[in-house]
Design a protein around this motif. Sequence first.
Motif, PDB file in Angstrom:
ATOM      1  N   ASP A 259      12.400 -32.053  26.253  1.00  0.00           N
ATOM      2  CA  ASP A 259      13.079 -33.084  27.054  1.00  0.00           C
ATOM      3  C   ASP A 259      14.572 -33.070  26.755  1.00  0.00           C
ATOM      4  O   ASP A 259      14.979 -32.922  25.604  1.00  0.00           O
ATOM      5  N   GLY A 260      15.378 -33.226  27.779  1.00  0.00           N
ATOM      6  CA  GLY A 260      16.827 -33.342  27.595  1.00  0.00           C
ATOM      7  C   GLY A 260      17.548 -32.016  27.436  1.00  0.00           C
ATOM      8  O   GLY A 260      18.749 -31.976  27.194  1.00  0.00           O
ATOM      9  N   ARG A 261      16.829 -30.909  27.634  1.00  0.00           N
ATOM     10  CA  ARG A 261      17.458 -29.619  27.338  1.00  0.00           C
ATOM     11  C   ARG A 261      18.502 -29.223  28.354  1.00  0.00           C
ATOM     12  O   ARG A 261      19.486 -28.553  28.017  1.00  0.00           O
ATOM     13  N   ILE A 262      18.297 -29.592  29.608  1.00  0.00           N
ATOM     14  CA  ILE A 262      19.267 -29.172  30.620  1.00  0.00           C
ATOM     15  C   ILE A 262      20.619 -29.839  30.361  1.00  0.00           C
ATOM     16  O   ILE A 262      21.673 -29.183  30.394  1.00  0.00           O
ATOM     17  N   ALA A 263      20.597 -31.134  30.031  1.00  0.00           N
ATOM     18  CA  ALA A 263      21.849 -31.829  29.712  1.00  0.00           C
ATOM     19  C   ALA A 263      22.504 -31.202  28.483  1.00  0.00           C
ATOM     20  O   ALA A 263      23.726 -30.996  28.452  1.00  0.00           O
ATOM     21  N   ALA A 264      21.691 -30.890  27.474  1.00  0.00           N
ATOM     22  CA  ALA A 264      22.244 -30.317  26.242  1.00  0.00           C
ATOM     23  C   ALA A 264      22.868 -28.944  26.512  1.00  0.00           C
ATOM     24  O   ALA A 264      23.972 -28.641  26.036  1.00  0.00           O
ATOM     25  N   VAL A 265      22.176 -28.121  27.303  1.00  0.00           N
ATOM     26  CA  VAL A 265      22.688 -26.778  27.603  1.00  0.00           C
ATOM     27  C   VAL A 265      23.949 -26.872  28.473  1.00  0.00           C
ATOM     28  O   VAL A 265      24.957 -26.202  28.211  1.00  0.00           O
ATOM     29  N   ARG A 266      23.914 -27.743  29.480  1.00  0.00           N
ATOM     30  CA  ARG A 266      25.089 -27.887  30.370  1.00  0.00           C
ATOM     31  C   ARG A 266      26.324 -28.318  29.577  1.00  0.00           C
ATOM     32  O   ARG A 266      27.428 -27.780  29.750  1.00  0.00           O
TER      33      ARG A 266
END
Length: 322
Positions: free
Chosen positions: A168-175
């Motif tokens: 969860d939350g990986r897309i925000a972290a990667v972006r």
Amino acid sequence: MFPRVRMRRLRSGEALRDLVAETELRVDDFIYPLFVGHGKGVKTEIPSMPGNYRFSVDTVVEECREVWNLGIRGVLLFGIPARKDEVGAEALSDDGIVQRTIRAIKDSVPELLLIADVCFCEYTSHGHCGVIRDGAVDNDATLALLARQSVSLSKAGVDVVAPSDMMDGRIAAVRAALDEAGFENVAILSYAAKYCSAFYGPFRDAVDSAPQFGDRKSYQMDYRNAREALREVALDVDEGADIVMVKPALSYLDVIRRVRDTANVPVAAYNVSGEYACLRAAADRGWLDGEKAMMEVLYSIKRAGADIIITYHAKDAARLLK
Ligand code: PBG
């Protein structure tokens, strides 16, 4: 209505059938997955995926030339590290196998679109997709590592990163990490609705990534759920995903359709290793016509609503579509 209406009228010849065909499949729709490991001159066929190979950096460059010449414009890269460890250190190294592969392909086939899988299961000794704490995959501790892996791949020159871990939350972290590092133009293809599936079996043989304990049910989706996929997709789009994926494809055509109807971003579908293996195994025994079955499968994924199809059939299908 009959006999005034005759549905067979428009099926009476090939030109007419082509004229009214509702679905178009193009070579541009395909992404071809490639497996790269260490060594030189390696091209070893994956037993459960005939026609697909484990390459080394030098041979994968040759393969990419062939792929490009067939009209396929993108590949999805998976790495097989020299050594697996607790955290999957090679995934984070600027000298890791995929990082080196990206540099080599960009040198030789610069226009080919390079997408790299972002995950740890190929790199960890336990075979899970993230950091293990107290016997479970620790979501938040994994995010920082996914971000580091994405930045390292971007430094090597990747065009698109594709997180497949289901934290969860990986897309925000990667972006955030990509933007911070100056890679605001590297796109994110999110494995948004990735199901916990038996159809990944041949892939796990190919990269030796089967979990050493337990399974992936605490992070990958339950195949009984479709509404939940729409939540996953909405969250990932909110967090900054440029493209969302449904995976696998064939048992999830309904999910592809629902995602296509609700999301306003391009939708990719992953026609996974086990789907490929079933079809090839039956075809190799003469139990069905492999080429016809392949085209029927690929058209069904397109008809369900996928804009992009990631498939091990890409080269064979490209030859037929030319
Ligand atoms: C890594 C990953 C997997 C696949 C793509 N990325 C395996 C898994 O989740 O176990 C499977 C692809 C395929 O079966 O073709 N997390």
